[in-house]
Design a protein around this motif. Sequence first.
Motif, PDB file in Angstrom:
ATOM      1  N   UNK B 228     107.054 111.901  32.750  1.00 33.94           N
ATOM      2  CA  UNK B 228     107.347 112.573  34.005  1.00 33.94           C
ATOM      3  C   UNK B 228     108.040 111.624  34.971  1.00 33.94           C
ATOM      4  N   UNK B 229     107.470 110.416  35.130  1.00 31.83           N
ATOM      5  CA  UNK B 229     108.057 109.444  36.053  1.00 31.83           C
ATOM      6  C   UNK B 229     109.466 109.095  35.608  1.00 31.83           C
ATOM      7  N   UNK B 230     109.632 108.862  34.304  1.00 36.10           N
ATOM      8  CA  UNK B 230     110.946 108.502  33.792  1.00 36.10           C
ATOM      9  C   UNK B 230     111.975 109.578  34.133  1.00 36.10           C
ATOM     10  N   UNK B 231     111.578 110.839  33.965  1.00 38.74           N
ATOM     11  CA  UNK B 231     112.505 111.936  34.229  1.00 38.74           C
ATOM     12  C   UNK B 231     112.719 112.170  35.709  1.00 38.74           C
ATOM     13  N   UNK B 232     111.701 111.837  36.519  1.00 39.45           N
ATOM     14  CA  UNK B 232     111.826 112.166  37.936  1.00 39.45           C
ATOM     15  C   UNK B 232     112.664 111.148  38.704  1.00 39.45           C
ATOM     16  N   UNK B 233     112.631 109.870  38.278  1.00 40.72           N
ATOM     17  CA  UNK B 233     113.381 108.865  39.031  1.00 40.72           C
ATOM     18  C   UNK B 233     114.799 108.654  38.489  1.00 40.72           C
ATOM     19  N   UNK B 234     115.182 109.392  37.462  1.00 39.90           N
ATOM     20  CA  UNK B 234     116.547 109.253  36.959  1.00 39.90           C
ATOM     21  C   UNK B 234     116.773 110.215  35.813  1.00 39.90           C
ATOM     22  N   UNK B 235     118.042 110.363  35.406  1.00 38.19           N
ATOM     23  CA  UNK B 235     118.353 111.261  34.290  1.00 38.19           C
ATOM     24  C   UNK B 235     117.826 110.663  32.990  1.00 38.19           C
ATOM     25  N   UNK B 236     117.471 111.503  32.027  1.00 39.95           N
ATOM     26  CA  UNK B 236     116.875 111.001  30.787  1.00 39.95           C
ATOM     27  C   UNK B 236     117.238 111.919  29.612  1.00 39.95           C
ATOM     28  N   UNK B 237     117.410 111.323  28.430  1.00 39.01           N
ATOM     29  CA  UNK B 237     117.654 112.072  27.191  1.00 39.01           C
ATOM     30  C   UNK B 237     116.457 111.944  26.275  1.00 39.01           C
ATOM     31  N   UNK B 238     116.245 112.940  25.445  1.00 44.36           N
ATOM     32  CA  UNK B 238     115.161 112.900  24.478  1.00 44.36           C
ATOM     33  C   UNK B 238     115.782 112.756  23.095  1.00 44.36           C
ATOM     34  N   UNK B 239     115.384 111.697  22.392  1.00 45.35           N
ATOM     35  CA  UNK B 239     115.863 111.502  21.013  1.00 45.35           C
ATOM     36  C   UNK B 239     114.646 111.337  20.134  1.00 45.35           C
ATOM     37  N   UNK B 240     114.210 112.395  19.461  1.00 43.25           N
ATOM     38  CA  UNK B 240     112.977 112.314  18.686  1.00 43.25           C
ATOM     39  C   UNK B 240     111.805 112.065  19.616  1.00 43.25           C
ATOM     40  N   UNK B 241     111.043 110.979  19.361  1.00 40.27           N
ATOM     41  CA  UNK B 241     109.895 110.660  20.204  1.00 40.27           C
ATOM     42  C   UNK B 241     110.269 109.725  21.344  1.00 40.27           C
TER      43      UNK B 241
END
Lengths: 262, 322
Positions: B228-241
Amino acid sequence: MRGRLALRFAAVGFLLAVLVGPLALVGYRAFGDGAGPVWDAATGDATLSALRLTLIITLIAVPANAVFGVIAALLLTRPRLPGRTLLSVIIDLPLALSPVVVGLALILVWGRTGWFGEWAIDHGFQVIFALPGMVMATVIVSLPFVVRELVPVLKELGTEQQQAAATLGASDVQILWRIVLPAVRHGLAYGVVLTTARALGEYGAVAVVSGKIAGRTETLTLRVEERFQAFDLVSAYTASIMLALLAVFTVAAMRLLNRERH
Amino acid sequence: MSIVATGVTKRFGEYTALDDVNIAIPGGSLTALLGPSGSGKSTLLRVIAGLETPDAGDVEIDGTDVTGVRPQDRGVGFVFQHYAAFKHMTVRDNIGFGLTVRRRAKAEIRERVAELICLVQLEGLGDRYPSQLSGGQRQRMALARALAVEPSVLLLDEPFGALDARVRTELRRWLRRLHEQVHVTTVLVTHDQEEAMEVADRIAVMDHARLQQVGTPRELYEEPSNPFVMGFVGAVNRLGDSFVRPHDLELRPSANGVTHPARVERVTHLGFEVRVELEREAGGALLAQLTRDEADELGIAEGDRVHVAPRKERVFAGGAGI
């Protein structure tokens, strides 16, 4: 443009026909035999006594209802108040209830055989056929006006300014005097005008509890009716004119007070 | 003056606004409470101010337990999103209100108000009413009003939320400078991560009535403790786990065994930065950020097939999704 003119004509015409005309006629009839009889009627003992009584009742009932109205409106705008709906309904009741019923209810409570009747007589405190009963009747019938004017303005005001004042160190009393009352003063003033008008003009409830004793428990409105029934038209018209003047004073005074600060 | 909240829980009927929140805010810092709406950040601020009473837990200001203390006696300055200006008072009377209710001498009030009007740059507007001010001016007036009583902590509830973007940016910088001048412990509530990063020296991220992480802007960005923190403070991609920032995605013309094949859907040139939207052949959208030079070297264009690999990635225990 033409439509607006027609609308204005209709509005003014309506006012002339139903309000100004009849009132002017009362004045015209009163002065039919010149100013002398009017002056005599206005300065007669019974009329002056009625004027005094009307003013005393109004001067007690209006401040009482202003204070009660502010407290009740503050309660009604609290977010979590148990029994709010009940309180609201009770406050509105006098609007719907016939004043005669209010008078009758007071007699049932305070009359000779009423709940508190005996107690009151034992303690030399006469309510019915005396000033206390007339004040109570007037307070009840003019109860809702201040509350009903204040509730919407208090809702619009919200609580943020009060919270801001609290964090700045203002006590609850200071918040009421310095923030809430100045912010709602126009609503309060209008509520007081309506209450005053209702108190000055009250007939039914007061008629029931007063006993209509000329010179003692006769208000101006009661006197208008009593003189009219006795075919003393000049006195009836004169008392009517005095009531109308009181109404004009009330409205003018509030307008002035409201204009002072912007 | 430090602020410490211990085990603070607050419910509104069935709804839990704060769930066992523990936070220590060091004296003199400028801390942002960051989170989406409904995360409990404003409620926490109001609990610190005494405008809400917690169902459980304690609040300490400067080492003193203030949990049962009224807002009047906490020595906090509070600034509301919608200014809470006293509409029937002039700017001067608004700013001096806290001193007036403390019955300070008239001359002292006049002097202090004049000082504050300079501090918040409202010179010449002292006799105006709030309705004659712009939103930015009103909020500066509200700040001066809060500072007038020399609060031990300054609490700002989305102070720039009602302002337009340009004024907001201006006021952020101004607040930063003001904090350097006045040095009062300041807590700022915001839902805007850019605002939090720009203004605050410490950020507390909240979500679902809980505190998620506290740290410097850089720590939160580099070492987020959960997705959640990672996604909230900046853009993020999901690659597998694993989770990858868009600028940590490497695009290669050929496969090398650890890469994922993807198709370029869209290329956006933003001056120095180039944004590339990709669709993985295994399914799922990706966003990559490249410098202009990297993009030129690759000669990337819409419709191309590229191979994607993370340069730097994070895997969280439990592998929870966003």
